[in-house]
Design an enzyme around this catalytic site. Structure first.
Site, mmCIF file in Angstrom:
data_model
loop_
_atom_site.group_PDB
_atom_site.id
_atom_site.type_symbol
_atom_site.label_atom_id
_atom_site.label_comp_id
_atom_site.label_asym_id
_atom_site.label_seq_id
_atom_site.Cartn_x
_atom_site.Cartn_y
_atom_site.Cartn_z
ATOM 1 N N ALA A 1 -36.142 -9.983 -32.688
ATOM 2 C CA ALA A 1 -34.757 -10.308 -33.012
ATOM 3 C C ALA A 1 -33.992 -10.882 -31.830
ATOM 4 C CB ALA A 1 -34.034 -9.056 -33.529
ATOM 5 N N GLY A 2 -34.679 -11.199 -30.747
ATOM 6 C CA GLY A 2 -34.008 -11.730 -29.571
ATOM 7 C C GLY A 2 -33.237 -10.681 -28.803
ATOM 8 N N LEU A 3 -33.615 -9.400 -28.961
ATOM 9 C CA LEU A 3 -32.904 -8.298 -28.312
ATOM 10 C C LEU A 3 -33.752 -7.630 -27.229
ATOM 11 C CD1 LEU A 3 -31.271 -6.750 -31.505
ATOM 12 C CD2 LEU A 3 -30.293 -8.432 -29.919
ATOM 13 N N SER A 4 -34.794 -8.302 -26.800
ATOM 14 C CA SER A 4 -35.613 -7.872 -25.675
ATOM 15 C C SER A 4 -36.373 -6.579 -25.919
ATOM 16 C CB SER A 4 -34.758 -7.718 -24.409
ATOM 17 O OG SER A 4 -34.743 -8.901 -23.692
ATOM 18 N N SER B 1 -48.445 3.845 -30.317
ATOM 19 C CA SER B 1 -47.153 3.314 -30.740
ATOM 20 C C SER B 1 -46.809 3.826 -32.127
ATOM 21 C CB SER B 1 -47.193 1.785 -30.754
ATOM 22 O OG SER B 1 -46.132 1.252 -31.518
ATOM 23 N N ASP C 1 -33.951 -10.074 -18.736
ATOM 24 C CA ASP C 1 -34.184 -9.012 -19.702
ATOM 25 C C ASP C 1 -34.570 -7.709 -19.022
ATOM 26 O OD1 ASP C 1 -33.675 -10.928 -21.578
ATOM 27 O OD2 ASP C 1 -35.751 -11.159 -22.233
#
Length: 383
Positions: free
Chosen positions: A124-127, A69, A173
């Site tokens: 950030a809740g953006l999957s 990563s 998602d």
């Protein structure tokens, strides 16, 4: 595990000594409306973001899975034979879980070398986790010629998160990351996975969709999310329903009277949120995009007051955005932090962002990060 900390990120060839066979990308998502409805078999309305997780990959035939990563600067080496739920901690559990899910479903896939990179904001809740899963699912589908459909890959990615990582998320998602299309929102019925691409021409309407990352990190694996899902399932069982999706709005008031007090707000949110998704789709079909604003704001109030998954930072972002002239705003994602979306006139976007930032500064919160969301492409091969 073999940590690497180079000054500059190494290429795939530098990591593995050979070229990649291909590169695949899968996006994060913003959910316009329809929060905590997917595991209740209800409606959702996400769009894909331009930000993606990218997976360069090549096959291995020695039973090894190696994943690097660019964000973690860490190379993780795993044996396929050792993959089991709960066996791989941290970020590597998401890609490893996809490989496990494929093999558990009977797909004859081997190992791989994978290099991951991402510009989807984490936490950030953006999957970002679903984007990671779907990028790897798409890569394996391409590498091994599986020929699985986008919905099938989405379900395998969800199984990886549910059974391998241990987060009891719904299907939204992964379906958004795999199936969304440019210029459209995905109107998804999670009961049967039927879907329709609904045009969302923000620019044509003179609008922009701001994403305000509050920098409050959320962790859906900490038990709170699971407790909410369990509460919804208990309520459905008490009502004699297969899922809360089956409760019609006209029957809501009577249904609430027969439930324990602590379950009533959960049921009220799910039923009214499904209705808000249908209202939002009707506005989009009619080309009345500004009418989405009040629907968003009402959705946030329900998440805040009934589902109680908001926090002071997301509440302040919504209040400040609306006060600054946004047509509407709401928390997006599972909650407990993350991001707020605000529907604004294009020429007022900078003003709204500045007002939210000023409100955060006054409150002593970390300055929010802002990006503009445009409906983008789902998972695909890019090279």
């Amino acid at each position: 595990m073999n940590p690497v900390n180079p000054v500059n990120a190494p290429t795939f060839a530098e990591l593995y000594g050979r070229p990649a066979e291909g590169e695949w990308a899968a996006p994060g998502r913003v959910n316009l409306i329809g929060e905590h409805t997917d595991y209740n078999l209800g409606f959702v309305l996400p769009i894909a973001l331009p930000q993606t997780v990218r997976a360069q990959a090549a096959r291995r035939d020695d039973g090894l899975l190696r994943i690097w990563s660019a964000q973690g600067r860490e190379l993780v080496e795993l044996r396929l034979a050792d993959l089991a739920p709960g066996a791989v901690p941290g970020w590597a559990g998401y890609p490893a879980g996809v490989v496990w899910a494929l093999r558990d479903a009977g797909h004859q896939v081997g190992g791989a070398d994978i290099r991951l990179d991402s510009d989807v904001p984490g936490g950030a809740g953006l999957s970002s986790s679903a984007a990671l899963e779907c990028a790897v699912a798409a890569a394996y589908d391409g590498l091994y010629g599986l020929g699985r459909s986008a919905p099938e890959l989405a379900q395998l990615a969800q199984r990886a998160e549910n059974a391998f990582v241990g987060v009891p998320c719904g299907i939204m998602d992964q379906m958004a990351s795999m199936c969304c299309r440019p210029g459209a929102a995905l109107f998804l019925d999670t009961r049967d996975l039927s879907a329709r691409q609904v045009p969302v021409d923000l620019a044509g309407a003179g609008l922009a969709l701001l994403v305000l990352d509050t920098r409050v990190k959320h962790d859906l694996g900490d038990g709170a999310y699971a407790a909410l899902r369990a509460g919804c399932e208990r309520a459905a069982d008490l009502l004699g329903l297969p899922a809360l999706r089956s409760l019609e709005p006209a029957a809501l008031a009577d249904a609430l009277t027969g439930l324990p007090e602590e379950l009533r707000p959960l049921v009220r949110h799910v039923v009214t949120e499904n209705a808000r998704v249908e209202a939002a789709v009707a506005h989009l079909d009619a080309g009345d995009l500004p009418a989405l604003g009040p629907v968003l704001t009402a959705g946030h109030a329900s998440l805040r007051d009934d589902f109680r998954v908001s926090c002071p930072e997301t509440d302040l972002a919504v209040e400040a955005a609306v006060a600054a002239g946004a047509h509407g705003a709401r928390m997006t994602g599972g909650g407990f932090g993350g991001s707020v979306i605000a529907l604004v006139d294009t020429d007022r976007a900078d003003h709204v962002a500045a007002e939210v930032t000023a409100a955060f500064r006054t409150a002593g919160y970390a300055e929010p990060r802002t990006l503009t969301a445009t409906p983008a492409e789902g998972a695909r091969r890019v090279r």
